[in-house]
Scaffold this motif. Structure first.
Motif, PDB file in Angstrom:
ATOM      1  N   ASP A  54      29.685  52.610  98.568  1.00 30.43           N
ATOM      2  CA  ASP A  54      30.143  51.699  97.504  1.00 30.43           C
ATOM      3  C   ASP A  54      29.707  52.190  96.125  1.00 30.43           C
ATOM      4  N   GLU A  55      28.490  52.710  96.034  1.00 35.76           N
ATOM      5  CA  GLU A  55      27.988  53.238  94.759  1.00 35.76           C
ATOM      6  C   GLU A  55      28.730  54.518  94.383  1.00 35.76           C
ATOM      7  N   THR A  56      29.030  55.356  95.377  1.00 37.94           N
ATOM      8  CA  THR A  56      29.800  56.575  95.113  1.00 37.94           C
ATOM      9  C   THR A  56      31.168  56.205  94.544  1.00 37.94           C
ATOM     10  N   ALA A  57      31.825  55.209  95.156  1.00 37.26           N
ATOM     11  CA  ALA A  57      33.139  54.757  94.665  1.00 37.26           C
ATOM     12  C   ALA A  57      33.032  54.212  93.244  1.00 37.26           C
TER      13      ALA A  57
ATOM     14  N   GLY B 235      41.195  53.000  97.558  1.00 29.16           N
ATOM     15  CA  GLY B 235      40.850  52.483  98.876  1.00 29.16           C
ATOM     16  C   GLY B 235      39.726  53.279  99.507  1.00 29.16           C
ATOM     17  N   ILE B 236      39.031  52.631 100.420  1.00 28.31           N
ATOM     18  CA  ILE B 236      37.982  53.286 101.198  1.00 28.31           C
ATOM     19  C   ILE B 236      38.341  53.079 102.659  1.00 28.31           C
TER      20      ILE B 236
ATOM     21  N   ALA C  69      36.881  58.115 104.128  1.00 29.67           N
ATOM     22  CA  ALA C  69      37.779  58.791 103.193  1.00 29.67           C
ATOM     23  C   ALA C  69      38.017  57.879 101.998  1.00 29.67           C
ATOM     24  N   PHE C  70      37.854  58.440 100.803  1.00 26.62           N
ATOM     25  CA  PHE C  70      38.170  57.721  99.567  1.00 26.62           C
ATOM     26  C   PHE C  70      39.595  58.078  99.175  1.00 26.62           C
ATOM     27  N   GLU C  71      40.403  57.069  98.894  1.00 28.10           N
ATOM     28  CA  GLU C  71      41.752  57.276  98.372  1.00 28.10           C
ATOM     29  C   GLU C  71      41.616  57.317  96.859  1.00 28.10           C
TER      30      GLU C  71
END
Length: 188
Positions: free
Chosen positions: A18-21, A33-34, A166-168
């Motif tokens: 969540d912090e990376t996003a 999206g995650i 995977a991060f969108e």
């Protein structure tokens, strides 16, 4: 574009997802999206086919016995009725145990929940899976034959290195530097 958390972690030490996003979005790379890659594979394990016989009441079905290691309730191989023909005794294949809820597919938009079944008079205690049934590819030609070195009972997410997120990422046209894992890692 999808970015793997594990691949990013190969380049730099990462904070929680969540912090990376949040940091990526603050830096101008919007996260749309995650997606956990192992979603729906919680009760899917590596199994080894130890025997296979023709189903007594159906020409197109086989009755297999599958070793799923310590995941078997009584320590014995599970009896599973199967319609695929591309395997041989000794092969390692994905086994969806009872209680598994497989990922959504085109044929089953809500996923498939695996329960004990009775197919033409023979009890079945799980399901042998193709790559398509696991949501890993479009290949539905038969069972997904796994690496013979894998141990029965191992989580399929661990065996196939799917314990990843995977991060969108929405990459704008002026950010060609962010079209790779290395570029995104540099931004972080």
């Amino acid at each position: 574009m999808r970015i793997s958390l594990n691949w990013l972690d190969d380049h730099i030490a990462l904070p929680p997802p969540d912090e990376t996003a949040r940091r990526l979005t603050a830096g101008g790379l919007e996260i749309e999206g995650i997606h956990p890659l192992h979603q729906g594979l919680d009760h899917v394990v590596v199994g080894q086919i130890v025997s296979s016989e023709q189903h007594p009441n159906a020409d197109k079905l086989s009755v297999t016995r599958v070793d799923v290691g310590a995941r078997s309730p009584d320590g014995k191989p599970l009896q599973i009725v199967c319609g695929a023909k591309n395997y041989k005794v000794g092969d390692k294949v994905p086994v969806a145990l009872m209680g598994a809820k497989l990922p959504p597919t085109e044929k089953a938009p809500n996923g498939v929940e695996i329960k004990q079944g009775n197919l033409r008079g023979v009890d079945s205690f799980g399901m042998l899976c193709s790559a398509r049934e696991l949501g890993l590819s479009e290949d539905a030609a038969g069972l997904y034959i796994l690496d013979p070195k894998l141990q029965p009972g191992l989580s399929i997410a661990g065996a196939l290195h799917l314990a990843d997120i995977a991060f969108e990422v929405n990459v704008t046209p002026n950010r060609s530097d962010a079209l790779s894992h290395r570029g995104v890692a540099r931004d972080l």
